[in-house]
Motif scaffolding. Sequence first.
Motif, short mmCIF file in Angstrom:
data_model
loop_
_atom_site.label_atom_id
_atom_site.label_comp_id
_atom_site.label_asym_id
_atom_site.label_seq_id
_atom_site.Cartn_x
_atom_site.Cartn_y
_atom_site.Cartn_z
N PRO A 574 0.82 -1.22 0.00
CA PRO A 574 0.00 0.00 0.00
C PRO A 574 0.85 1.26 0.00
N GLY A 575 2.03 1.21 0.55
CA GLY A 575 2.88 2.39 0.53
C GLY A 575 3.33 2.74 -0.86
N LYS A 576 3.46 1.73 -1.71
CA LYS A 576 3.89 1.95 -3.09
C LYS A 576 2.72 2.32 -3.99
N TYR A 577 1.54 1.77 -3.66
CA TYR A 577 0.37 2.00 -4.50
C TYR A 577 -0.69 2.77 -3.73
N ILE A 578 -0.27 3.90 -3.16
CA ILE A 578 -1.16 4.71 -2.35
C ILE A 578 -2.38 5.18 -3.13
N TRP A 579 -2.18 5.53 -4.45
CA TRP A 579 -3.31 6.03 -5.23
C TRP A 579 -4.27 4.92 -5.63
N LEU A 580 -3.79 3.69 -5.68
CA LEU A 580 -4.70 2.56 -5.89
C LEU A 580 -5.66 2.45 -4.72
N LEU A 581 -5.09 2.52 -3.51
CA LEU A 581 -5.95 2.45 -2.33
C LEU A 581 -6.93 3.62 -2.29
N LYS A 582 -6.44 4.80 -2.62
CA LYS A 582 -7.31 5.97 -2.59
C LYS A 582 -8.45 5.82 -3.59
N SER A 583 -8.13 5.25 -4.76
CA SER A 583 -9.16 5.03 -5.78
C SER A 583 -10.21 4.04 -5.29
N LEU A 584 -9.73 2.94 -4.68
CA LEU A 584 -10.67 1.92 -4.21
C LEU A 584 -11.53 2.45 -3.08
N TYR A 585 -10.92 3.22 -2.19
CA TYR A 585 -11.72 3.81 -1.12
C TYR A 585 -12.70 4.85 -1.69
N GLY A 586 -12.29 5.53 -2.73
CA GLY A 586 -13.21 6.47 -3.38
C GLY A 586 -14.43 5.75 -3.93
N LEU A 587 -14.19 4.59 -4.58
CA LEU A 587 -15.31 3.80 -5.08
C LEU A 587 -16.19 3.30 -3.94
N LEU A 588 -15.53 2.91 -2.85
CA LEU A 588 -16.27 2.41 -1.69
C LEU A 588 -17.21 3.48 -1.15
N MET A 589 -16.72 4.72 -1.13
CA MET A 589 -17.53 5.80 -0.58
C MET A 589 -18.72 6.16 -1.49
N LEU A 590 -18.63 5.78 -2.76
CA LEU A 590 -19.74 6.06 -3.68
C LEU A 590 -20.84 5.01 -3.60
N LEU A 591 -20.50 3.84 -3.02
CA LEU A 591 -21.47 2.74 -2.96
C LEU A 591 -22.40 2.88 -1.76
N PRO A 592 -23.67 2.53 -1.92
CA PRO A 592 -24.56 2.47 -0.76
C PRO A 592 -24.09 1.38 0.19
N GLN A 593 -24.13 1.67 1.49
CA GLN A 593 -23.61 0.70 2.47
C GLN A 593 -24.37 -0.61 2.45
N GLN A 594 -25.65 -0.56 2.10
CA GLN A 594 -26.45 -1.78 2.14
C GLN A 594 -26.25 -2.67 0.91
N SER A 595 -25.49 -2.20 -0.08
CA SER A 595 -25.31 -2.98 -1.30
C SER A 595 -24.28 -4.09 -1.10
N ALA A 596 -24.44 -5.15 -1.90
CA ALA A 596 -23.52 -6.28 -1.84
C ALA A 596 -22.12 -5.86 -2.30
N ALA A 597 -22.07 -4.96 -3.29
CA ALA A 597 -20.77 -4.52 -3.80
C ALA A 597 -19.98 -3.78 -2.72
N PHE A 598 -20.67 -3.01 -1.90
CA PHE A 598 -20.01 -2.30 -0.80
C PHE A 598 -19.34 -3.30 0.15
N LYS A 599 -20.07 -4.35 0.49
CA LYS A 599 -19.54 -5.35 1.41
C LYS A 599 -18.34 -6.07 0.81
N ILE A 600 -18.42 -6.35 -0.50
CA ILE A 600 -17.32 -7.06 -1.18
C ILE A 600 -16.05 -6.21 -1.15
#
Length: 721
Positions: A574-600
């Motif tokens: 994660p230290g090397k791919y900090i923007w990958l993590l930021k992108s994935l967390y960005g997608l996570l924040m766009l998902l509704p919490q109750q959705s299956a994709a959010f949990k995945i």
Amino acid sequence: MAEALSITPAAVLRNLADKLYEKRKNAALEVEGIVKQLAAAGDHDKITAVINLLTTEFTYSSQVNHRKGGLIGLAAATVGLTSGAAQHLEQIVPPVLNSFSDQDSRVRYYACEALYNIAKVVRGDFIVFFNQIFDALCKLSADSDSNVQSAAHLLDRLVKDIVTESDQFSIEEFIPLLRERMNVLSPYVRQFLVGWITVLDSVPDIDMLGFLPDFLDGLFNMLSDSSHEIRQQADSALSEFLQEIKNSPSVDYGRMAEILVQRAASSDEFTRLTAITWINEFVKLGGDQLVPYYADILGAILPCISDKEEKIRVVARETNEELRAIRADPAEGFDVGAILSIARRQLSSEWEATRIEALHWIATLLARHRTEVISFLDDIFDTLLKALSDPSDDVVLLVLDVHACIARDASNFRHLVVFLVHNFRIEPSLLEKRGALIIRRLCVLLDAERVYRELSTILEGEADLDFASIMVQALNLILLTSSELTELRVLLKQSLLTAAGKDLFVSLYASWCHSPMATISLCLLAQAYQHASSVIQSLVEDDINVKFLVQLDKLIRLLETPIFAYLRLQLLEPGKYIWLLKSLYGLLMLLPQQSAAFKILRTRLRTVPSYTFSGEQLKKTSSGNPYSQMLHHLPTGTPIAEDGDRNQDLGSAQNGINFASRLQQFEHMQRQHRMHSRSQSLSQSRNSTSSNLSQEAPRPEEPRHPSTMPDLNRIPSRTSS
């Protein structure tokens, strides 16, 4: 007349017209004796007078018994003449033939009997009257009176015997009459005709095979007759002729091929089978001679390939293979355009097997006569595109093979892709049901990178924004999931390291901007993680709708597939791919919490190992944001790049991708989509309002009850306030 009366006793003439057969018969014997004496004396003038008397006063009389007596008298006179009868046949035969159409059946019967006796005497000398006799017998074979039919059959057998032994018979003069009579539907006449054809064909000196095209169609007509006996006789005659054709050095295949082509489309199963069998033999025997008729023959074969009768299907397939194996040249009369026209027409057949063989023919012509086929491209291209909507996958795959063969030239390749996108636009179901199959197959046949670059170029300037978004999403899904596009994905993964990868990334990016999720997917695939994060951050409220969330759900599930295994492994650093993590967390924040994709996605991010963050131990808490913890505990001095990951910085420098410009390109495209969406919503709202107003007429406002009306005196004025 006076001379004849003086020669012939009155009692003889009286008995010749008597109603009793015995008296007429005895009178005829008297006439025979008189004529015999005159013949012995060589007095042919008196013989002529007697014959004229029998003709005018008896055979042409209005009295039935006179006509009967005249016929038996003429036969008797012929017998009396014996060898000298030939010179009087012009007087004797016509009145007898005329009696064949008499209204009285007994007269017709006596006419048959009379001509039978005359023929026995003169034999081959009466061949000069053969056509008239044949025509008369043809009619009598269907006579309403069974006795007349029986008499006609006896006469017919005798005439056949005479003809087969005569050297005066002219087949050339007879064939036109036969051809004319072959269209008669009467089963009796048909049986009569087949009998004559068979007899004449058995005579060595008569070349019936040479005239077969003149009556072949008539024989095929008889194969569907309601009478089993007639069908058998016609089939037997045809089989005999086909055997002769196999043994003959010269046959007019062309004229007969035209007839066979028509009969191959008969509604009668036996006729179709016989016709296709003949065509099969013709293709084997006279392939080169049939070159001008190839298109017609193919038009007959292709439908039979899907015939309900298995025997017909087998012969048709064999014939089709034989025909395709023959290599003919346009210079020899081979009409490429006509063959293409037939194949194009059969692409609309309701039968899959026929459509498949039609495509095989187009492919064969492309392989052998590419220049000629390309010249007819405008005539078949639209039909080939429509065939992409075929319900059969096998047909669609073959269509794509043909398209790929055509598209080897750059201009035709562009033509194909433009028309393909056009078809997807006007027929959304085609994109939905067959889009993946079509794109994947074309990528295999025409090079995936070439196909995707061309599609991207076309979609970049697509005026229909809704369609462009749907099309890009479809292409993106195919790109991320299809095994046929593995090499393309590998190339895109090198977008930050190689010039080829960078060029492809930039080429696709222009059209991928039509879909936010497709753009994000492309960035993740290309490992442009910082740009992916920038794209996510640039999204506004209008972008995040149901369609967006559906696409995001698909992407999250795709991240768990083997295709993105490299991305998941990068989470180990994660230290090397900090923007990958930021992108994935960005997608996570766009998902509704109750959705299956959010949990995945949340489950996946929780598996990111903490020991890679820093040398010191990461505090374990049951709550808190793992992303913020990761930033807090990065090793001292770890640079957090603003322009990308550390390796991304190096790649960007090498390849010169202007991500800031790309982001502007994306935002500009999304603004266009938002404006388009708002315009559509406004238009729909107006239409809805207009519809409601048209359905319900406006009503005048009713006066309110005084108790509900506001008291204007109690409302403070602006000056008092």
